[in-house]
Design a protein around this motif. Sequence first.
Motif, mmCIF file in Angstrom:
data_model
loop_
_atom_site.group_PDB
_atom_site.id
_atom_site.type_symbol
_atom_site.label_atom_id
_atom_site.label_comp_id
_atom_site.label_asym_id
_atom_site.label_seq_id
_atom_site.Cartn_x
_atom_site.Cartn_y
_atom_site.Cartn_z
ATOM 1 N N ARG A 26 -33.365 119.094 -22.189
ATOM 2 C CA ARG A 26 -34.501 119.574 -20.877
ATOM 3 C C ARG A 26 -35.555 118.337 -20.667
ATOM 4 N N ILE A 27 -36.443 118.822 -19.466
ATOM 5 C CA ILE A 27 -37.133 118.731 -18.915
ATOM 6 C C ILE A 27 -38.402 118.674 -18.251
ATOM 7 N N GLY A 28 -38.973 120.037 -19.007
ATOM 8 C CA GLY A 28 -39.913 121.519 -18.514
ATOM 9 C C GLY A 28 -38.397 122.153 -18.134
ATOM 10 N N SER A 29 -38.385 122.493 -17.848
ATOM 11 C CA SER A 29 -36.958 124.171 -17.487
ATOM 12 C C SER A 29 -36.458 123.510 -17.084
ATOM 13 N N ILE A 30 -35.595 121.976 -16.121
ATOM 14 C CA ILE A 30 -34.513 121.882 -16.103
ATOM 15 C C ILE A 30 -33.504 121.276 -17.364
ATOM 16 N N ASP A 31 -32.160 121.815 -17.386
ATOM 17 C CA ASP A 31 -31.220 121.529 -18.162
ATOM 18 C C ASP A 31 -31.260 119.822 -17.622
ATOM 19 N N LEU A 36 -32.989 113.897 -9.472
ATOM 20 C CA LEU A 36 -32.967 115.334 -9.791
ATOM 21 C C LEU A 36 -34.271 115.996 -9.754
ATOM 22 N N LEU A 37 -35.527 114.767 -10.784
ATOM 23 C CA LEU A 37 -36.804 115.169 -10.538
ATOM 24 C C LEU A 37 -37.243 114.789 -9.197
ATOM 25 N N GLN A 38 -37.332 113.847 -8.897
ATOM 26 C CA GLN A 38 -37.148 113.761 -7.473
ATOM 27 C C GLN A 38 -37.324 114.535 -6.635
ATOM 28 N N ASP A 39 -36.261 114.987 -6.581
ATOM 29 C CA ASP A 39 -35.637 115.969 -5.647
ATOM 30 C C ASP A 39 -36.390 117.940 -6.009
ATOM 31 N N ASN A 40 -36.998 118.157 -7.037
ATOM 32 C CA ASN A 40 -37.732 118.801 -7.666
ATOM 33 C C ASN A 40 -38.886 118.872 -7.679
ATOM 34 N N TYR A 41 -39.829 117.718 -7.722
ATOM 35 C CA TYR A 41 -40.843 117.922 -7.804
ATOM 36 C C TYR A 41 -41.233 116.775 -6.836
ATOM 37 N N GLN A 42 -41.063 115.968 -6.210
ATOM 38 C CA GLN A 42 -41.653 114.600 -5.401
ATOM 39 C C GLN A 42 -42.797 115.298 -4.693
ATOM 40 N N LEU A 43 -41.904 116.186 -3.889
ATOM 41 C CA LEU A 43 -42.933 117.004 -2.765
ATOM 42 C C LEU A 43 -44.057 117.330 -2.914
ATOM 43 N N GLU A 47 -38.716 107.213 -16.353
ATOM 44 C CA GLU A 47 -39.847 106.871 -17.595
ATOM 45 C C GLU A 47 -39.326 108.724 -18.097
ATOM 46 N N LEU A 48 -39.279 109.297 -17.281
ATOM 47 C CA LEU A 48 -39.001 110.364 -18.158
ATOM 48 C C LEU A 48 -37.493 110.735 -18.487
ATOM 49 N N ALA A 49 -36.884 109.999 -17.536
ATOM 50 C CA ALA A 49 -34.989 109.801 -17.886
ATOM 51 C C ALA A 49 -34.676 109.654 -19.061
ATOM 52 N N HIS A 50 -35.246 108.358 -19.091
ATOM 53 C CA HIS A 50 -34.947 107.865 -20.337
ATOM 54 C C HIS A 50 -35.561 108.536 -21.432
ATOM 55 N N GLN A 51 -36.708 108.505 -21.472
ATOM 56 C CA GLN A 51 -37.090 109.623 -22.802
ATOM 57 C C GLN A 51 -36.053 110.477 -23.474
ATOM 58 N N ALA A 52 -35.166 111.556 -22.116
ATOM 59 C CA ALA A 52 -34.967 112.776 -22.414
ATOM 60 C C ALA A 52 -33.048 111.969 -23.214
ATOM 61 N N PHE A 53 -32.055 110.685 -22.007
ATOM 62 C CA PHE A 53 -31.104 110.355 -23.126
ATOM 63 C C PHE A 53 -31.876 109.167 -24.154
ATOM 64 N N GLU A 54 -32.457 109.216 -24.195
ATOM 65 C CA GLU A 54 -32.781 108.609 -26.183
ATOM 66 C C GLU A 54 -33.742 109.890 -27.143
ATOM 67 N N SER A 114 -30.382 119.329 -33.890
ATOM 68 C CA SER A 114 -31.395 120.182 -33.207
ATOM 69 C C SER A 114 -30.978 120.225 -31.664
ATOM 70 N N ALA A 115 -31.205 119.703 -30.902
ATOM 71 C CA ALA A 115 -31.073 119.830 -28.267
ATOM 72 C C ALA A 115 -29.975 120.860 -29.396
ATOM 73 N N LEU A 116 -28.673 120.284 -29.878
ATOM 74 C CA LEU A 116 -27.605 121.120 -29.288
ATOM 75 C C LEU A 116 -28.008 122.849 -30.265
ATOM 76 N N PHE A 117 -28.874 122.804 -31.304
ATOM 77 C CA PHE A 117 -28.595 124.367 -32.229
ATOM 78 C C PHE A 117 -30.028 125.014 -30.953
ATOM 79 N N ASN A 118 -31.168 124.229 -30.970
ATOM 80 C CA ASN A 118 -32.334 125.073 -30.701
ATOM 81 C C ASN A 118 -32.737 124.450 -29.355
ATOM 82 N N GLY A 119 -32.490 123.903 -28.798
ATOM 83 C CA GLY A 119 -32.633 123.314 -27.685
ATOM 84 C C GLY A 119 -33.925 122.228 -27.883
ATOM 85 N N TRP A 120 -34.291 121.053 -26.876
ATOM 86 C CA TRP A 120 -34.818 120.259 -27.087
ATOM 87 C C TRP A 120 -35.648 119.661 -25.889
ATOM 88 N N GLU A 121 -36.876 120.140 -25.673
ATOM 89 C CA GLU A 121 -37.758 119.361 -24.086
ATOM 90 C C GLU A 121 -38.578 118.517 -24.375
#
Length: 659
Positions: free
Chosen positions: A48-53, A65-72, A138-145, A158-165
């Motif tokens: 997830r990025i912040g609270s967004i899965d 998704l990030l732009q829709d939620n935060y750009q405004l 950049e954030l989207a690429h970090q999540a992808f990697e 670890s992401a599957l069982f514990n989550g990764w933010e």
Amino acid sequence: MLFAFRAFLSLLIRSRVALVVFLLVFVVGLGLLVDYGVTNGKVYPGVRIGSIDVSGKTEQEITQLLQDNYQLRVDTVEVTIYGGASAASSLSEGDSSESQSEESTEDAAPAPTDSAGSEAQSWSATANSLGAELPAEELAHQAFEVGRSNGGLPARISALFNGWEVSLGLSFDSNKVEALAEEIDNVIGEPREDYGVEIVEGSARVTAGHDGTMINRDTFKKQLNDAILFSETPSFTAVAEFSAMRIDEAQAQAVCDEFNAVLSSGIEVSYQGNSWTFTADDIATCLSTRVEQDGDGWTLTPYIDESQALPHIASLTRQSSEEKKAKISFTKNDDGSVTVHTDQTGTMPLISDAITALDQVLFSGQDSVDITPSEEYGQSAEVTHAQRSADSGLVSVSIIQTSTPAEIDFDSAVALGVVDEISSYTTQYSTGTGTENRVSNIHLVSDMLNNSIVANEGVWSFNQTTGERTESAGFLPAGTINNGEYVDDVAGGICQVATTVFNAVYDSGLPIVARTNHTLYIASYPDGRDAAVSWPDLDLKWGNDTGSDVLLRMTYDSSSVTATVYGIDPGYTVTTDAGEWEEGEEYETVTKIDESLAPGTSYTESAGSNGREISIVRSVTNADGTLIRQDRFDSVYQPKNEVIVQGPETNSSDNDESE
């Protein structure tokens, strides 16, 4: 092939172990194949990025998704920073600042008050004022990697069982954040001062330092980030904490001694058979220091400031040589900077290499340094050489010449003479109460025009460059001329910018395609050399006949705006033949009724002045005196009406009744 298959099948039938191994490999392989089909090009589960899965989404989907939620929020939120009481009174140099750091990260409740109970000072900031941007891609690429280049299989599990933010954060302009932090420090704390070095009248000396109280920069940036992105009430309290000075007197004295040694021994620069020995004042302007982290401590590092040294050395090299000019073009980058492109036919001195070599000999303990040119300049048998004289201590450097690179940043191109300042013009404006809207309009339209590019044989248009000047575009009502009177209208003040540009282009000798004078005469501009613009028909247009691109750069400060034309200087000489003023139409008197005034009273709102006319002729010649063009500019100014404001007329019957 068939024989091998039968043998393999026979093995599976005879051996239970082989069968189990085969089934296990098959299941794992099938699972991997299915997993690849499901996760190929998508973020792994649990991320997830912040609270967004963002599990199972592509980078493009996450960016949107990030732009829709935060750009405004980023575009519109205004943060209020309250100045909290200084923490200095409760801290000493050895005290822990943990409790104060925790307090400073909390969102503010009501505005804090000072000891007298009045509201403490506050500051406002926006993402724009802080140079903050949402790095969605950049954030989207970090999540992808995550689970790929970042952590591999263990991270995926670890992401599957514990989550990764992935932390959701804005990118800030550090200089703008620091400027705001310093402003707050000066009010709620006492900025620390490191021991340093200054040069006065050719001699270096140590400047005193002291501990201070300042807001923690990392905490401050996090507070700004959270307030812009998440807070329902975007405000917080900034608290000053104890801040020990980083550089002590002994460290500063050591650098001071180095500076005095340089000032005493001197610097010599040579280029194409010419040499220049720097005076102590020349050297002083080029020497500087910076505070750098060194393990758990800090060090004061002496160095040559290239921003000061390069223009000075470049001015010397230009005086003594005639490098061939390369044809150039400009590109305006997304971050607002400008890149200069050349055809690589010209030459230039490698001054940056010379400064690097000088720096190493002066401050790195080396007696001789050779700098090989960067590959971007092609192969070269020459090197930039600097050395220290064993007898006098004089440090000398030889600058080499190289072909102009295909690309170079704008400031370096100007300093090195790859790009010329063709002409520049500045106008002044009033500031203070009542002028805020006009000044805002001047700054806004200047930003719109800044770094506009005119290709060779192209035409620049004020209206096309800025578009329509409307309230939705950020323009405010301010004084402008309408029907012979000064009135408030949206975008008032922009004609001053048009006049500034017109005069810069006028002095450059470049072709002027379209220009109209103001309706009324304005004495602060040169006679007959003002320019008015109005959307969509009244425009200022000028052309480029230099053989290369031309760049218009706009700059301003608190009371002036400057237009500068850059490119390859065509070497034009401009002369002006101004005619005599001629009388125009006489002014009229206009009366306005103000019901709030007492009957029979009046006052003059604005004095009248007659119209006038003037013609000027601009002659442009090239280097050998040949006339290139001759332009006549006729200016016909209308009369300025006298405006009388009076109260309502006296009514005799009303007077009788009142008696």
